[in-house]
Design a protein around this motif. Structure first.
Motif, PDB file in Angstrom:
ATOM      1  N   LEU B  56     -36.982 -21.017 -46.611  1.00 46.83           N
ATOM      2  CA  LEU B  56     -36.906 -21.811 -47.841  1.00 46.83           C
ATOM      3  C   LEU B  56     -35.872 -21.246 -48.806  1.00 46.83           C
ATOM      4  CD1 LEU B  56     -40.528 -22.793 -48.919  1.00 46.83           C
ATOM      5  CD2 LEU B  56     -38.647 -24.293 -48.330  1.00 46.83           C
ATOM      6  N   LEU B 151     -39.836 -21.835 -57.445  1.00 45.91           N
ATOM      7  CA  LEU B 151     -39.925 -22.970 -56.521  1.00 45.91           C
ATOM      8  C   LEU B 151     -40.362 -22.506 -55.129  1.00 45.91           C
ATOM      9  CD1 LEU B 151     -39.197 -25.864 -57.263  1.00 45.91           C
ATOM     10  CD2 LEU B 151     -37.004 -25.552 -56.135  1.00 45.91           C
ATOM     11  N   SER B 154     -43.963 -21.057 -55.205  1.00 45.34           N
ATOM     12  CA  SER B 154     -44.982 -22.088 -55.425  1.00 45.34           C
ATOM     13  C   SER B 154     -45.199 -22.910 -54.160  1.00 45.34           C
ATOM     14  CB  SER B 154     -44.562 -23.033 -56.548  1.00 45.34           C
ATOM     15  OG  SER B 154     -44.221 -22.304 -57.662  1.00 45.34           O
ATOM     16  N   ILE B 155     -44.097 -23.325 -53.532  1.00 42.31           N
ATOM     17  CA  ILE B 155     -44.229 -24.117 -52.294  1.00 42.31           C
ATOM     18  C   ILE B 155     -45.013 -23.328 -51.260  1.00 42.31           C
ATOM     19  CG2 ILE B 155     -42.935 -25.121 -50.346  1.00 42.31           C
ATOM     20  CD1 ILE B 155     -40.720 -25.851 -52.342  1.00 42.31           C
ATOM     21  N   TRP B 158     -48.851 -22.747 -52.166  1.00 38.28           N
ATOM     22  CA  TRP B 158     -49.649 -23.976 -52.042  1.00 38.28           C
ATOM     23  C   TRP B 158     -49.752 -24.418 -50.591  1.00 38.28           C
ATOM     24  CZ3 TRP B 158     -53.158 -24.961 -55.249  1.00 38.28           C
ATOM     25  CH2 TRP B 158     -52.999 -24.689 -56.611  1.00 38.28           C
ATOM     26  N   LEU B 159     -48.682 -24.198 -49.832  1.00 35.61           N
ATOM     27  CA  LEU B 159     -48.759 -24.511 -48.388  1.00 35.61           C
ATOM     28  C   LEU B 159     -49.787 -23.607 -47.719  1.00 35.61           C
ATOM     29  CD1 LEU B 159     -45.145 -25.162 -47.055  1.00 35.61           C
ATOM     30  CD2 LEU B 159     -47.097 -26.685 -46.923  1.00 35.61           C
TER      31      LEU B 159
END
Lengths: 418, 171
Positions: B56, B151, B154-155, B158-159
């Motif tokens: 990412l 970003l 957080s991604i 939460w994933l």
């Protein structure tokens, strides 16, 4: 009475360190000649773009790309070992004009390759130049027959490579060259490079030295030959004197033990000073905003977890102690800091301490994994990452102390209130 | 998008050491999860989660370099390591809670997922608040590092939560 004394002492520690830690408090100090502000690295940074010319032997023509990559890796490792903050090494093709302006002293046909190195650092500029222009190769050589006559006329001839003949013993035949301080002949301690032959070559190297006992040989390092007389002890311990200077020994250690640049020689083709690219941070505003955001987090936690009020208060107290003690240490010891690194360090420090207090059942695992990731930052990180890893480990260490102090403080506050 | 153009800015030594460090973190977290829970499926997800962080980060940096004309800098490695640290803390909480819960007689997976949801939400709000607060007073380059870190982390966190909930619901 005991509880009162403990509470007063811990409160005094918090207030005094907080006073030191807050920005601009140094102007309130009674002794103005002493610097107490954060020692920022900003002014010490310099940035340079250097074009290196590698003269590679024609025998490597088919392996040229691999050899250039090897050179890039060795250069990167060396600069990283001394703690250069920003390094970029890329292939470079000089323009025709640049090549025309060059005064070429061509002795033999060599394959020329160019590398562009951009460094931004606070480290010594001459040290960086030395690290990038040394091949790191070491050769054991035998003097030519006419060396004695030449050296009688001119002592410097003893140190010239052209007056020696190469042997098969170069850096590739040695496992490493251990830099150690040993007792020199004059009784003073001095640094020596102890040559450790690789396992398969040990016996043969001892034999080579035994055959030359009493004779002079030369060790080629950094384009100069160090003449050495082979003594009876040398087959067991072959050591070359580096001198009494510790810094020089450290530089030699990096050059000799980070690999060999596969080039006959390296020179600086051109260099250009650049303006250092520094992130300007107003640490007064940043400190205040971090404080405001921490208060907001505490408020949020206080609203969400109403039955954990004491834990939240302990977290707030501990966090305040950690930041004030850390900044006080940085200020008093004048540790050079990159201000922009204090932001991620502060964020990660806050997350770590918050989790240690709000998730007590998971704190053991959080601690283990945090220490491991920070240690990996130190070992495997490049550029600014080892500095960040150091900061986080430092915060973790301080958090141990503050956790004990916080527990003691709250225990005695309870005793006083009861 | 030319990935090689940006990869050429790094030496193979730099790329290899970063890969080794990420693999160590991924294997370590997976190993710890497997040792404590003896459950292969979520352990494999932990491995993928650790690997997802550099992917990412690389993707977001590529977008920034290509579409926003940002110059690559060594300072951008901060995004990767800060996100890795945050992700590791999030995974540690899931691991410890899950391994404690499966030892209980009245094992209820809802306890784990609900707890992990709260922990993830707390973590998300913490990084969101600090990042926004700090971003007000720093220059654009620093905002870029902070917002990309926010970003990516957080991604990933939460994933972590979503995948853990999906995988563990039939336990």
């Amino acid at each position: 009475m005991k509880s009162y004394i403990i509470v007063i002492l811990i409160s005094a520690l918090l207030i005094s360190t907080l006073f030191f830690a807050l920005p601009k408090t140094e102007v309130l100090m009674p002794f103005h000649e002493q610097r107490f502000d954060l020692n920022r690295k900003n002014e010490d940074y310099w940035k340079e773009e250097i074009i290196l010319e590698l003269n590679i032997e024609p025998k490597y023509k088919t392996l040229l790309e691999g050899k250039v990559n090897q050179a890039k890796n060795v250069l990167y490792k060396r600069l990283q070992k001394v703690g250069v903050e920003e390094i970029q090494i890329v292939n470079y093709e000089p323009t025709k004009e640049e090549l025309e302006n060059r005064i070429d002293i061509e002795e033999e046909a060599m394959l020329k390759k160019y590398l562009k190195i951009i460094v931004q650092t606070t480290k010594d500029q001459s040290l960086v130049n030395r690290l990038i222009t040394s091949t790191g190769n070491v050769k054991i050589m035998e003097p030519k027959e006419n060396l004695k006559e030449l050296s009688d006329e001119d002592q410097f001839q003893l140190y010239m490579e052209e007056n020696y003949e190469g042997t098969k013993w170069d850096r590739s035949k040695f496992r490493n060259i251990l830099i150690n301080d040993l007792m020199a002949g004059d009784g003073e301690r001095s640094y020596f490079g102890v040559f450790k032959p690789s396992l398969g070559n040990k016996r043969e190297f001892s034999k080579f030295l035994r055959e030359r006992e009493g004779e002079e040989i030369g060790v080629l390092m950094d384009s100069f030959v160090i003449p050495i007389q082979v003594t009876p002890e040398m087959p067991n311990l072959f050591a070359v004197g580096i001198g009494p200077d510790k810094n020089e020994a450290e530089v030699q250690n990096i050059i000799l033990n980070t690999g060999v640049i596969p080039a006959k020689n390296i020179s600086i083709f051109s260099s250009q000073q650049k303006e250092a690219d520094i992130y300007e941070i107003d640490h007064i505003q940043v400190t205040l905003t971090i404080l405001i955001s921490i208060i907001s987090i505490l408020f949020f936690l206080y609203q969400r977890e109403k039955d954990e009020k004491e834990k939240i208060l302990q977290f707030a107290f501990s966090l305040l102690l950690i930041f004030s003690i850390s900044l006080t240490i940085l200020k008093i010891w004048q540790v050079p800091v990159d201000l922009f690194l204090l932001i991620p360090a502060g964020i990660l420090g806050t997350i770590f301490v918050k989790k240690m207090y709000t998730c007590p059942t998971e704190s053991r695992m959080i601690l283990i994994t945090s220490v491991i990731v920070s240690a990996l930052m130190l070992i495997f990180g490049t550029g600014y990452i080892p500095i960040l890893g150091n900061f986080i480990l430092f915060i973790i260490l301080i958090s141990f102390l503050t956790e004990i102090l916080t527990k003691i403080y709250f225990k005695h506050i309870k005793i006083i209130n009861s | 998008m030319e990935i090689t153009k940006y990869l050429e800015l790094m030496t193979s030594y730099q790329i290899n050491t970063t890969i080794v460090a990420i693999l160590i973190i991924a294997i370590l977290m997976t190993g710890l999860f497997l040792y404590h829970t003896n459950d292969i499926k979520p352990s494999a997800i932990i491995f993928l989660s650790a690997i997802l962080v550099p992917i990412l980060t690389g993707l977001f940096l590529l977008i920034l370099y290509e579409f926003f004309n940002i110059q690559p800098s060594e300072k951008h490695t901060l995004i990767l390591w800060t996100s890795l640290f945050i992700n590791t803390i999030n995974l540690s909480m899931l691991l410890e809670r899950y391994s404690k819960e499966i030892l209980k007689k009245n094992f209820d997976i809802d306890h784990v997922t609900k707890y992990h949801f709260t922990a993830t939400l707390n973590l998300f709000i913490t990084i969101l608040l600090i990042t926004f607060a700090v971003s007000v007073f720093v220059q654009m380059d620093m905002i870029l590092i902070l917002s990309t870190t926010l970003l990516v982390s957080s991604i990933v966190i939460w994933l972590n939560h979503l995948v853990a909930r999906l995988l563990l619901k039939d336990k």
